[in-house]
Motif scaffolding. Structure first.
Motif, PDB file in Angstrom:
ATOM      1  N   LYS A  82       0.821  -1.212   0.000  1.00 50.86           N
ATOM      2  CA  LYS A  82       0.000   0.000   0.000  1.00 50.86           C
ATOM      3  C   LYS A  82       0.855   1.262   0.000  1.00 50.86           C
ATOM      4  CE  LYS A  82      -4.114  -2.005   1.952  1.00 50.86           C
ATOM      5  NZ  LYS A  82      -5.169  -1.926   2.939  1.00 50.86           N
ATOM      6  N   LYS A  83       2.103   1.134   0.456  1.00 50.63           N
ATOM      7  CA  LYS A  83       2.976   2.302   0.563  1.00 50.63           C
ATOM      8  C   LYS A  83       4.070   2.341  -0.497  1.00 50.63           C
ATOM      9  CE  LYS A  83       2.430   2.720   5.544  1.00 50.63           C
ATOM     10  NZ  LYS A  83       3.128   2.773   6.835  1.00 50.63           N
ATOM     11  N   PRO A 107       1.312   0.724  -5.778  1.00 54.31           N
ATOM     12  CA  PRO A 107       0.578   0.260  -4.604  1.00 54.31           C
ATOM     13  C   PRO A 107      -0.803  -0.242  -5.036  1.00 54.31           C
ATOM     14  CG  PRO A 107       1.686   2.302  -4.098  1.00 54.31           C
ATOM     15  CD  PRO A 107       1.844   2.082  -5.585  1.00 54.31           C
ATOM     16  N   GLY A 108      -1.148  -1.404  -4.548  1.00 54.02           N
ATOM     17  CA  GLY A 108      -2.428  -1.993  -4.912  1.00 54.02           C
ATOM     18  C   GLY A 108      -2.363  -2.950  -6.080  1.00 54.02           C
ATOM     19  N   ASP A 144       3.969  -3.622   5.353  1.00 52.48           N
ATOM     20  CA  ASP A 144       3.426  -3.231   4.052  1.00 52.48           C
ATOM     21  C   ASP A 144       3.470  -4.396   3.057  1.00 52.48           C
ATOM     22  OD1 ASP A 144       2.256  -1.238   2.359  1.00 52.48           O
ATOM     23  OD2 ASP A 144       4.153  -1.103   1.287  1.00 52.48           O
TER      24      ASP A 144
END
Length: 149
Positions: free
Chosen positions: A67-68, A122-123, A98
């Motif tokens: 995510k980061k 991210p994702g 993360d």
């Protein structure tokens, strides 16, 4: 996700300042200096590591997402299949810091060969280290860029 060749990486300048810094590093004199010990370019905000491994069977692999951090994978030798999926369609089985690990089906597949690179945002859940035509010895650099603080 971005899938491109090393020779075209500069086309992606301007997306994020740390990605621009990675693009600046994609020169032979820098790439040759990266070893298996993590090289910090900007503390925990930007670093690179060289990985040398044998690709694995699809059944042994899993997806990971962050995510980061944004990841840039640059293949130096060998070949490797990388699958991409949105995490919403996958089953989460592990989470720490993360790192999010998933099982599930691929939505997109790319084959990395020397000089290929993939940028996963991210994702973007990505399944790495997968065999193409049987086991292969792979050497690649992975840059980790903090983009969501």
């Amino acid at each position: 996700m971005i899938f491109t060749k090393l020779t075209d990486a500069a086309d992606y300048r301007g997306i994020h300042p740390r990605l621009d810094r990675v693009i600046d590093c994609l020169k032979p004199e820098f790439l040759e200096r990266v070893g298996t010990e993590t090289m910090k370019l900007e503390d925990e905000r930007l670093y690179v590591t060289r990985f040398d491994y044998e690709t694995i069977a699809l059944e042994e692999s899993f997806f990971e997402a962050h995510k980061k951090y944004l990841d840039v994978h640059l293949l130096l030798s060998g070949e490797e299949r990388v699958d991409i999926s949105h995490p919403d369609g996958l089953e989460l089985f592990e989470h720490r810091d993360d790192f999010y690990a998933f099982h599930g089906e691929a939505e997109q597949t790319v084959i990395l060969r020397p000089g290929s690179l993939i940028v996963v945002f991210p994702g973007d859940a990505h399944r790495i280290k997968v065999q193409v035509n049987g086991p292969a010895r792979v050497s690649k650099l992975v840059f980790k860029l903090l983009v969501n603080e």
